[in-house]
Design a protein around this motif. Structure first.
Motif, PDB file in Angstrom:
ATOM      1  N   ASN A 174       0.824  -1.213   0.000  1.00  0.00           N
ATOM      2  CA  ASN A 174       0.000   0.000   0.000  1.00  0.00           C
ATOM      3  C   ASN A 174       0.860   1.265   0.000  1.00  0.00           C
ATOM      4  O   ASN A 174       0.833   2.046   0.949  1.00  0.00           O
ATOM      5  CB  ASN A 174      -0.932  -0.017   1.221  1.00  0.00           C
ATOM      6  CG  ASN A 174      -1.893   1.152   1.223  1.00  0.00           C
ATOM      7  OD1 ASN A 174      -2.116   1.787   0.197  1.00  0.00           O
ATOM      8  ND2 ASN A 174      -2.447   1.446   2.376  1.00  0.00           N
ATOM      9  N   ARG A 177      -0.547   4.956   0.758  1.00  0.00           N
ATOM     10  CA  ARG A 177      -0.767   5.567   2.079  1.00  0.00           C
ATOM     11  C   ARG A 177       0.150   6.771   2.294  1.00  0.00           C
ATOM     12  O   ARG A 177      -0.122   7.616   3.143  1.00  0.00           O
ATOM     13  CB  ARG A 177      -0.605   4.536   3.191  1.00  0.00           C
ATOM     14  CG  ARG A 177       0.822   4.073   3.455  1.00  0.00           C
ATOM     15  CD  ARG A 177       0.831   2.972   4.527  1.00  0.00           C
ATOM     16  NE  ARG A 177       2.130   2.522   4.921  1.00  0.00           N
ATOM     17  CZ  ARG A 177       2.818   1.547   4.337  1.00  0.00           C
ATOM     18  NH1 ARG A 177       2.306   0.920   3.301  1.00  0.00           N
ATOM     19  NH2 ARG A 177       4.004   1.190   4.780  1.00  0.00           N
ATOM     20  N   ASP A 227       6.053  -3.506   4.111  1.00  0.00           N
ATOM     21  CA  ASP A 227       5.006  -3.961   5.021  1.00  0.00           C
ATOM     22  C   ASP A 227       5.549  -4.290   6.410  1.00  0.00           C
ATOM     23  O   ASP A 227       4.866  -4.093   7.416  1.00  0.00           O
ATOM     24  CB  ASP A 227       4.296  -5.181   4.438  1.00  0.00           C
ATOM     25  CG  ASP A 227       3.497  -4.839   3.186  1.00  0.00           C
ATOM     26  OD1 ASP A 227       3.401  -3.642   2.832  1.00  0.00           O
ATOM     27  OD2 ASP A 227       2.971  -5.777   2.564  1.00  0.00           O
ATOM     28  N   ASP A 238       6.004  -1.057   8.435  1.00  0.00           N
ATOM     29  CA  ASP A 238       4.682  -0.567   8.803  1.00  0.00           C
ATOM     30  C   ASP A 238       4.688   0.909   9.206  1.00  0.00           C
ATOM     31  O   ASP A 238       4.050   1.302  10.179  1.00  0.00           O
ATOM     32  CB  ASP A 238       4.098  -1.432   9.920  1.00  0.00           C
ATOM     33  CG  ASP A 238       2.599  -1.232  10.076  1.00  0.00           C
ATOM     34  OD1 ASP A 238       1.946  -0.903   9.051  1.00  0.00           O
ATOM     35  OD2 ASP A 238       2.084  -1.378  11.192  1.00  0.00           O
ATOM     36  N   GLU A 239       5.422   1.738   8.459  1.00  0.00           N
ATOM     37  CA  GLU A 239       5.417   3.171   8.729  1.00  0.00           C
ATOM     38  C   GLU A 239       4.050   3.747   8.381  1.00  0.00           C
ATOM     39  O   GLU A 239       3.425   3.329   7.409  1.00  0.00           O
ATOM     40  CB  GLU A 239       6.480   3.880   7.891  1.00  0.00           C
ATOM     41  CG  GLU A 239       7.895   3.521   8.270  1.00  0.00           C
ATOM     42  CD  GLU A 239       8.888   4.063   7.270  1.00  0.00           C
ATOM     43  OE1 GLU A 239       9.438   5.144   7.514  1.00  0.00           O
ATOM     44  OE2 GLU A 239       9.098   3.389   6.248  1.00  0.00           O
ATOM     45  N   SER A 240       3.616   4.730   9.153  1.00  0.00           N
ATOM     46  CA  SER A 240       2.333   5.369   8.858  1.00  0.00           C
ATOM     47  C   SER A 240       2.577   6.722   8.192  1.00  0.00           C
ATOM     48  O   SER A 240       3.615   7.358   8.410  1.00  0.00           O
ATOM     49  CB  SER A 240       1.513   5.565  10.129  1.00  0.00           C
ATOM     50  OG  SER A 240       2.049   6.613  10.910  1.00  0.00           O
ATOM     51  N   ALA A 241       1.606   7.159   7.410  1.00  0.00           N
ATOM     52  CA  ALA A 241       1.695   8.472   6.768  1.00  0.00           C
ATOM     53  C   ALA A 241       1.777   9.564   7.826  1.00  0.00           C
ATOM     54  O   ALA A 241       2.527  10.534   7.658  1.00  0.00           O
ATOM     55  CB  ALA A 241       0.499   8.690   5.854  1.00  0.00           C
ATOM     56  N   GLU A 242       1.064   9.411   8.919  1.00  0.00           N
ATOM     57  CA  GLU A 242       1.078  10.430   9.982  1.00  0.00           C
ATOM     58  C   GLU A 242       2.479  10.596  10.565  1.00  0.00           C
ATOM     59  O   GLU A 242       2.931  11.709  10.794  1.00  0.00           O
ATOM     60  CB  GLU A 242       0.079  10.078  11.085  1.00  0.00           C
ATOM     61  CG  GLU A 242      -1.372  10.116  10.660  1.00  0.00           C
ATOM     62  CD  GLU A 242      -1.800   8.866   9.854  1.00  0.00           C
ATOM     63  OE1 GLU A 242      -1.152   7.797   9.966  1.00  0.00           O
ATOM     64  OE2 GLU A 242      -2.768   8.993   9.088  1.00  0.00           O
ATOM     65  N   ASP A 243       3.160   9.470  10.805  1.00  0.00           N
ATOM     66  CA  ASP A 243       4.516   9.542  11.347  1.00  0.00           C
ATOM     67  C   ASP A 243       5.473  10.211  10.367  1.00  0.00           C
ATOM     68  O   ASP A 243       6.320  11.018  10.744  1.00  0.00           O
ATOM     69  CB  ASP A 243       5.042   8.138  11.683  1.00  0.00           C
ATOM     70  CG  ASP A 243       4.342   7.521  12.886  1.00  0.00           C
ATOM     71  OD1 ASP A 243       3.712   8.264  13.669  1.00  0.00           O
ATOM     72  OD2 ASP A 243       4.426   6.282  13.032  1.00  0.00           O
TER      73      ASP A 243
END
Length: 181
Positions: free
Chosen positions: A14, A17, A99, A102-107
């Motif tokens: 993904n 993201r 994956d 698992d980094e997030s867009a917010e971080d």
């Protein structure tokens, strides 16, 4: 917490993201140009070393004084960014994107804001120490966070870095950017 499965490393299911990074970087560029006495140059990105990710555009933000760290933002097709700050700092946002990480867009958006705020506040320092055993040292001292590191260099690589056109001030600490009047 269990470790991610081995197949999660290197797999990116993904990447979209991270799409919010692109408009956030555009907003950042507009904000920096409006607040600080800088020049902004847009152009094609250098060729990518990756077979899967294309570098799309390079935006160079150059403060008026040579003791103020420049910032270059390279947009990639991932979607993601590369920040080149000061003389030698190179930051990938996201750092990986697989994956397993698992980094997030917010971080990643927070990191973009932290690095840009620290850079414009003069909170980056970088230098090469040692003549016979050179070490590249860098330190970020942001609001509520610190990152630093040391990398051993060959004498040839240290000479290459010292010959580049952008060099940190002699004490290694970049100065805060000048506000636009």
């Amino acid at each position: 917490m269990e470790d991610p499965p081995a197949e999660a490393y290197g797999r990116v299911t993904n990447p979209e993201r991270f799409a919010p990074l692109i408009p956030a970087a555009e907003d950042l560029i507009t904000n920096l140009e409006g607040r600080f006495d800088v020049s902004v140059t847009r152009g094609p990105a250098p060729p990518s070393k990756s077979r899967t990710v294309e570098l799309v555009e390079l935006v160079e933000i150059t403060p008026i004084r040579v003791d103020q760290a420049p910032l270059a933002i390279t947009f990639s097709s991932f979607p993601g960014l590369y920040l080149d700050a000061g003389a030698w700092a190179h930051i990938a946002l996201p750092a990986c994107g697989c994956d397993a990480c698992d980094e997030s867009a917010e971080d990643v958006l927070r990191e973009l804001a932290e690095y840009s705020e620290a850079l414009t506040a003069g909170q980056l320092s970088e230098r090469i120490t040692g003549k016979f055993r050179p070490i590249l040292e860098h330190s970020w001292d942001g609001e509520g966070w610190v990152r630093s590191g040391k990398t051993r260099l060959s004498a040839a690589r240290a000479a290459e870095l010292r010959a580049e056109p952008v060099q940190p001030p002699t004490d290694g600490r970049w100065r805060p950017w000048s506000l636009r009047s």
